[in-house]
Design a protein around this motif. Structure first.
Motif, PDB file in Angstrom:
ATOM      1  N   LEU A 181       0.854  -1.190   0.000  1.00  0.00           N
ATOM      2  CA  LEU A 181       0.000   0.000   0.000  1.00  0.00           C
ATOM      3  C   LEU A 181       0.887   1.236   0.000  1.00  0.00           C
ATOM      4  CD1 LEU A 181      -2.538  -1.222   2.705  1.00  0.00           C
ATOM      5  CD2 LEU A 181      -3.144  -0.686   0.335  1.00  0.00           C
ATOM      6  N   SER A 182       0.665   2.139  -0.960  1.00  0.00           N
ATOM      7  CA  SER A 182       1.557   3.297  -1.057  1.00  0.00           C
ATOM      8  C   SER A 182       1.080   4.444  -0.174  1.00  0.00           C
ATOM      9  CB  SER A 182       1.702   3.745  -2.510  1.00  0.00           C
ATOM     10  OG  SER A 182       0.459   4.138  -3.046  1.00  0.00           O
ATOM     11  N   THR A 183       2.060   5.215   0.280  1.00  0.00           N
ATOM     12  CA  THR A 183       1.823   6.381   1.136  1.00  0.00           C
ATOM     13  C   THR A 183       2.682   7.519   0.592  1.00  0.00           C
ATOM     14  OG1 THR A 183       3.648   5.615   2.523  1.00  0.00           O
ATOM     15  CG2 THR A 183       1.430   4.988   3.224  1.00  0.00           C
ATOM     16  N   THR A 184       2.539   8.715   1.134  1.00  0.00           N
ATOM     17  CA  THR A 184       3.373   9.807   0.618  1.00  0.00           C
ATOM     18  C   THR A 184       4.857   9.538   0.863  1.00  0.00           C
ATOM     19  OG1 THR A 184       2.837  10.997   2.637  1.00  0.00           O
ATOM     20  CG2 THR A 184       1.660  11.668   0.666  1.00  0.00           C
ATOM     21  N   ASP A 185       5.188   8.740   1.888  1.00  0.00           N
ATOM     22  CA  ASP A 185       6.595   8.380   2.124  1.00  0.00           C
ATOM     23  C   ASP A 185       7.107   7.387   1.088  1.00  0.00           C
ATOM     24  OD1 ASP A 185       6.662   9.983   4.284  1.00  0.00           O
ATOM     25  OD2 ASP A 185       6.990   8.409   5.777  1.00  0.00           O
ATOM     26  N   HIS A 186       6.229   6.521   0.648  1.00  0.00           N
ATOM     27  CA  HIS A 186       6.596   5.518  -0.367  1.00  0.00           C
ATOM     28  C   HIS A 186       5.513   5.526  -1.444  1.00  0.00           C
ATOM     29  CE1 HIS A 186       9.814   3.884   2.102  1.00  0.00           C
ATOM     30  NE2 HIS A 186       8.990   3.853   3.122  1.00  0.00           N
ATOM     31  N   PRO A 187       5.595   6.510  -2.351  1.00  0.00           N
ATOM     32  CA  PRO A 187       4.475   6.708  -3.284  1.00  0.00           C
ATOM     33  C   PRO A 187       4.369   5.663  -4.395  1.00  0.00           C
ATOM     34  CG  PRO A 187       6.198   8.342  -3.673  1.00  0.00           C
ATOM     35  CD  PRO A 187       6.624   7.543  -2.470  1.00  0.00           C
ATOM     36  N   GLU A 188       5.382   4.796  -4.568  1.00  0.00           N
ATOM     37  CA  GLU A 188       5.335   3.869  -5.694  1.00  0.00           C
ATOM     38  C   GLU A 188       4.206   2.853  -5.523  1.00  0.00           C
ATOM     39  OE1 GLU A 188       7.870   4.778  -3.854  1.00  0.00           O
ATOM     40  OE2 GLU A 188       8.841   3.079  -2.912  1.00  0.00           O
ATOM     41  N   PRO A 189       3.176   2.893  -6.421  1.00  0.00           N
ATOM     42  CA  PRO A 189       2.001   2.030  -6.232  1.00  0.00           C
ATOM     43  C   PRO A 189       2.302   0.552  -6.437  1.00  0.00           C
ATOM     44  CG  PRO A 189       1.862   3.203  -8.330  1.00  0.00           C
ATOM     45  CD  PRO A 189       3.041   3.764  -7.593  1.00  0.00           C
ATOM     46  N   TRP A 190       3.416   0.241  -7.057  1.00  0.00           N
ATOM     47  CA  TRP A 190       3.731  -1.168  -7.310  1.00  0.00           C
ATOM     48  C   TRP A 190       4.465  -1.798  -6.134  1.00  0.00           C
ATOM     49  CZ3 TRP A 190       5.652   2.792 -10.544  1.00  0.00           C
ATOM     50  CH2 TRP A 190       6.947   3.217 -10.237  1.00  0.00           C
ATOM     51  N   GLY A 191       4.636  -1.041  -5.060  1.00  0.00           N
ATOM     52  CA  GLY A 191       5.239  -1.623  -3.863  1.00  0.00           C
ATOM     53  C   GLY A 191       6.640  -2.123  -4.109  1.00  0.00           C
ATOM     54  N   ASP A 192       6.868  -3.404  -3.817  1.00  0.00           N
ATOM     55  CA  ASP A 192       8.212  -3.989  -3.872  1.00  0.00           C
ATOM     56  C   ASP A 192       8.464  -4.753  -5.183  1.00  0.00           C
ATOM     57  OD1 ASP A 192      10.732  -4.377  -2.637  1.00  0.00           O
ATOM     58  OD2 ASP A 192      10.140  -6.349  -1.897  1.00  0.00           O
ATOM     59  N   CYS A 193       7.615  -4.541  -6.206  1.00  0.00           N
ATOM     60  CA  CYS A 193       7.895  -5.156  -7.524  1.00  0.00           C
ATOM     61  C   CYS A 193       9.167  -4.530  -8.075  1.00  0.00           C
ATOM     62  CB  CYS A 193       6.793  -4.861  -8.528  1.00  0.00           C
ATOM     63  SG  CYS A 193       5.181  -5.508  -8.088  1.00  0.00           S
ATOM     64  N   THR A 194      10.066  -5.347  -8.615  1.00  0.00           N
ATOM     65  CA  THR A 194      11.318  -4.803  -9.123  1.00  0.00           C
ATOM     66  C   THR A 194      11.215  -4.494 -10.615  1.00  0.00           C
ATOM     67  OG1 THR A 194      12.149  -6.993  -9.676  1.00  0.00           O
ATOM     68  CG2 THR A 194      12.643  -6.161  -7.467  1.00  0.00           C
ATOM     69  N   GLU A 195      12.227  -3.809 -11.145  1.00  0.00           N
ATOM     70  CA  GLU A 195      12.249  -3.505 -12.578  1.00  0.00           C
ATOM     71  C   GLU A 195      12.312  -4.774 -13.404  1.00  0.00           C
ATOM     72  OE1 GLU A 195      15.289  -0.603 -13.431  1.00  0.00           O
ATOM     73  OE2 GLU A 195      14.372   0.767 -11.968  1.00  0.00           O
ATOM     74  N   ALA A 196      12.774  -5.866 -12.780  1.00  0.00           N
ATOM     75  CA  ALA A 196      12.852  -7.139 -13.491  1.00  0.00           C
ATOM     76  C   ALA A 196      11.463  -7.734 -13.719  1.00  0.00           C
ATOM     77  CB  ALA A 196      13.713  -8.115 -12.692  1.00  0.00           C
ATOM     78  N   ALA A 197      10.435  -7.154 -13.115  1.00  0.00           N
ATOM     79  CA  ALA A 197       9.070  -7.688 -13.251  1.00  0.00           C
ATOM     80  C   ALA A 197       8.120  -6.602 -13.755  1.00  0.00           C
ATOM     81  CB  ALA A 197       8.588  -8.228 -11.902  1.00  0.00           C
ATOM     82  N   PRO A 198       8.211  -6.269 -15.051  1.00  0.00           N
ATOM     83  CA  PRO A 198       7.429  -5.151 -15.585  1.00  0.00           C
ATOM     84  C   PRO A 198       5.914  -5.347 -15.468  1.00  0.00           C
ATOM     85  CG  PRO A 198       8.581  -6.333 -17.365  1.00  0.00           C
ATOM     86  CD  PRO A 198       9.100  -6.851 -16.068  1.00  0.00           C
ATOM     87  N   THR A 199       5.403  -6.579 -15.642  1.00  0.00           N
ATOM     88  CA  THR A 199       3.945  -6.751 -15.548  1.00  0.00           C
ATOM     89  C   THR A 199       3.476  -6.471 -14.126  1.00  0.00           C
ATOM     90  OG1 THR A 199       4.358  -9.112 -15.272  1.00  0.00           O
ATOM     91  CG2 THR A 199       3.598  -8.416 -17.434  1.00  0.00           C
ATOM     92  N   CYS A 200       4.316  -6.810 -13.182  1.00  0.00           N
ATOM     93  CA  CYS A 200       4.013  -6.522 -11.782  1.00  0.00           C
ATOM     94  C   CYS A 200       3.948  -5.009 -11.575  1.00  0.00           C
ATOM     95  CB  CYS A 200       5.094  -7.160 -10.920  1.00  0.00           C
ATOM     96  SG  CYS A 200       4.914  -6.922  -9.155  1.00  0.00           S
TER      97      CYS A 200
END
Ligand code: HEC
Ligand code: HEC
Length: 368
Positions: free
Chosen positions: A194-213
Motif C-alpha cells: 500500500l503506497s503512502t506519501t513516504d513511499h508513493p510507488e504504487p507497485w510496492g516492492d515489484c522490481t524492474e525485473a518484473a514489468p507486468t508486476c
C-alpha cells in the motif's frame, strides 16, 4: 477517496481537524485500521484499497496479533528480507493480487548448533536456514535475512523518551528508523503493498525485473497525491501505536537477579531504565557476532541488531513466542547463548555460572 469504503468512524475522524481530545478517537480509528483486512486493487480502481500487487499479508494483525510479535510455528509474522535484490527487491512477497504471481514460498530448515556450558551440560541450540521455494519448485537455501515481527507495545512511549532525552536509538530490528512512522510506512509498502506519501510507488516492492508486476492495477487515485493511503491513515495507525501501554511485568522484580544481570554486563545494552520506562533496552544496534549475522560477509551492518527490549519477556515466553530477530531461540537461555561479538563476555559469563545462578538469572528475566 479510497477510505470512503471504510467504516464511517474512520471517515469522520479523518475529516475532523485534530483538536485536543480527538486523540482517543484517532487511536480507536488506528486500532480498526490495524485490524483491517485490506482488499486488492480491482481493475475498476473504485471500492478497493490497492493492496498488492505483491504482499505478505492483508492486515497488520496477521503478523502482529494483538499488537504483539510473530510466531514461528505457523510462520505468521516471519518474512525474508534482502539488501535490494534484483529479482525480489527488499522482501520476499509470498502472496499476490489476481493476475500476478507471488515471488515464492518461505520455509525454514533447522540446523542443530549444540553448545556446551562450563559445567558440562549441553544446550541444543538450532539455527534457522531460510528456504526460498520459487514457483517452479526450485529451492534457494540460506539466502536473505529472516525476520520475525517484534511486539509493538510501548514503542510510542519509547519514541517520546528517546526524543526527550535527546538520545540516539531507533526502530526496526536494525534500529535503522529514527521514528516510529518509518517502520509503519515501510510495513504498508513491503508487507501490504500500500503506497503512502513516504513511499508513493504504487507497485510496492515489484522490481524492474518484473514489468507486468509494475504495471498491474493499483489503487492510486487522483487528488490524493497519487497514493493509495491518505496521510490521515498513517497518522491514525501511529496514534494507535502511541496509545499502547508498555507490556506489564509478570512478577515482582528480584533485586538479586537484577544484580546478577548487571554484574554480567547485560545492562550495558539492556538498559533497565529509559526516561521513566523499564524497557531493558537502549534501542541501539550492536555487533552480536557472526552466528546471528544477517550477512556474514558484512561485518558492519550485517552483524548488528537492535537490543531486544526485555519488557514483557515472561508473558511472551508463557505464550510460547520465540525470541531473537528470527525466532530461533525457544527460551531466554538459548537467546543468551547466541550472544557473541560485543556481548561475548556477558554470554560467556552466563555459560560459566553454576546452575543455581543461571536459574536465578532466568527466573529474573521471566518476571520482566
Ligand atoms: C508480513 C508480516 C508483517 C505485517 C503484515 C506487518 N508487519 Fe510490522 N513488522 C514485521 C517484521 C518482520 C518487522 C521487523 C522488520 C525489521 O526491522 O527487520 C516489523 C516491524 C514493525 C515495526 C517496528 C517495531 C520495532 O520494534 O521497532 C512497526 C512499528 C510495525 N512493524 C508496524 C506494523 C504496522 C502498523 C503494520 C500494518 C500496516 C505492520 N507492521 C504489518 C512484520 C509484519
Ligand atoms: C552488546 C549488547 C548486549 C549485551 C551485553 C547483552 N545483550 Fe541481550 N540482546 C542484545 C541484542 C542486540 C539482542 C537482539 C539480538 C537478535 O535479535 O538477534 C539481544 C537479545 C536478547 C534476548 C532475546 C529477547 C527477545 O525478545 O528476543 C535476551 C533474553 C537477552 N538478550 C538477554 C541478555 C542477557 C541476560 C544478557 C547478559 C548475560 C545480555 N542479553 C547481554 C544485545 C545485548
Amino acid at each position: 477517496m479510497r477510505w470512503l469504503a471504510a467504516p464511517l468512524l474512520l471517515a469522520a475522524a479523518l475529516l475532523t481537524p485534530d483538536p485536543a481530545g480527538s486523540r482517543d478517537l484517532d487511536a480507536a480509528v488506528g486500532k480498526a485500521l490495524f485490524r483491517r483486512i485490506w482488499t486488492v486493487a480491482g481493475a475498476s480502481n473504485r471500492q478497493s484499497d490497492g493492496l498488492g500487487p505483491l504482499f505478505n499479508a492483508r492486515a497488520c494483525t496477521s503478523c502482529h496479533e494483538g499488537a504483539g510479535g510473530g510466531r514461528m510455528a505457523d510462520g505468521a509474522g516471519l518474512v525474508l528480507r534482502f539488501d535490494d535484490d534484483p529479482a525480489y527487491g527488499r522482501q520476499l512477497q509470498t502472496a499476490a493480487a489476481p493476475g500476478h504471481e507471488p515471488e515464492g514460498r518461505l520455509e525454514v530448515r533447522w540446523q542443530p548448533a549444540p553448545r556446551r556450558l562450563a559445567d558440562g551440560s549441553t544446550v541444543a541450540l538450532r539455527r534457522p536456514v531460510p528456504q526460498l521455494v520459487t514457483l517452479d519448485a526450485a529451492v534457494e537455501s540460506g539466502r536473505g535475512s529472516l525476520r520475525l515481527a517484534p511486539g509493538l507495545a510501548g514503542l510510542g512511549l519509547v519514541e517520546q523518551a528517546l526524543a526527550e532525552a535527546g538520545e540516539p536509538g531507533g526502530f526496526g530490528l536494525k534500529a535503522a528508523h529514527a521514528s516510529l512512522a518509518q517502520p509503519v510506512t515501510e510495513a504498508l509498502l513491503l508487507d501490504l503493498g500500500l503506497s503512502t506519501t513516504d513511499h508513493p510507488e504504487p507497485w510496492g516492492d515489484c522490481t524492474e525485473a518484473a514489468p507486468t508486476c509494475r504495471q498491474g492495477p493499483h489503487g492510486s487515485g487522483d487528488g490524493e497525491g497519487g497514493v493509495e493511503l491518505a496521510p490521515g491513515i498513517v497518522q491514525a495507525l501511529l496514534a494507535y501505536l502511541r496509545f499502547l501501554p508498555p507490556p506489564a511485568p509478570s512478577g515482582p522484580l528480584d533485586p538479586d537477579g537484577l544484580h546478577l544481570f548487571a554484574s554480567l554486563g547485560c545492562n550495558g545494552c539492556h538498559r533497565p531504565e529509559l526516561g521513566g520506562l523499564q524497557p531493558y533496552s537502549d534501542f541501539q544496534a550492536h555487533d552480536l557476532g557472526a552466528g546471528l549475522a544477517s550477512d556474514e560477509r558484512d561485518a558492519g551492518l550485517g552483524r548488528r541488531w537492535r537490543t531486544a527490549p526485555l519488557w514483557g519477556l515472561g508473558r511472551r515466553l508463557m505464550e510460547g513466542r520465540p525470541l531473537l530477530h528470527d525466532g530461533r531461540a525457544r527460551d531466554a537461555e538459548e537467546a543468551i547463548l547466541w550472544h557473541d561479538g560485543a556481548a561475548r563476555t556477558a554470554s560467556a559469563g552466563y555459560a560459566a555460572l553454576p546452575e543455581a545462578e543461571r536459574a536465578r538469572l532466568l527466573a529474573f528475566l521471566e518476571r520482566l
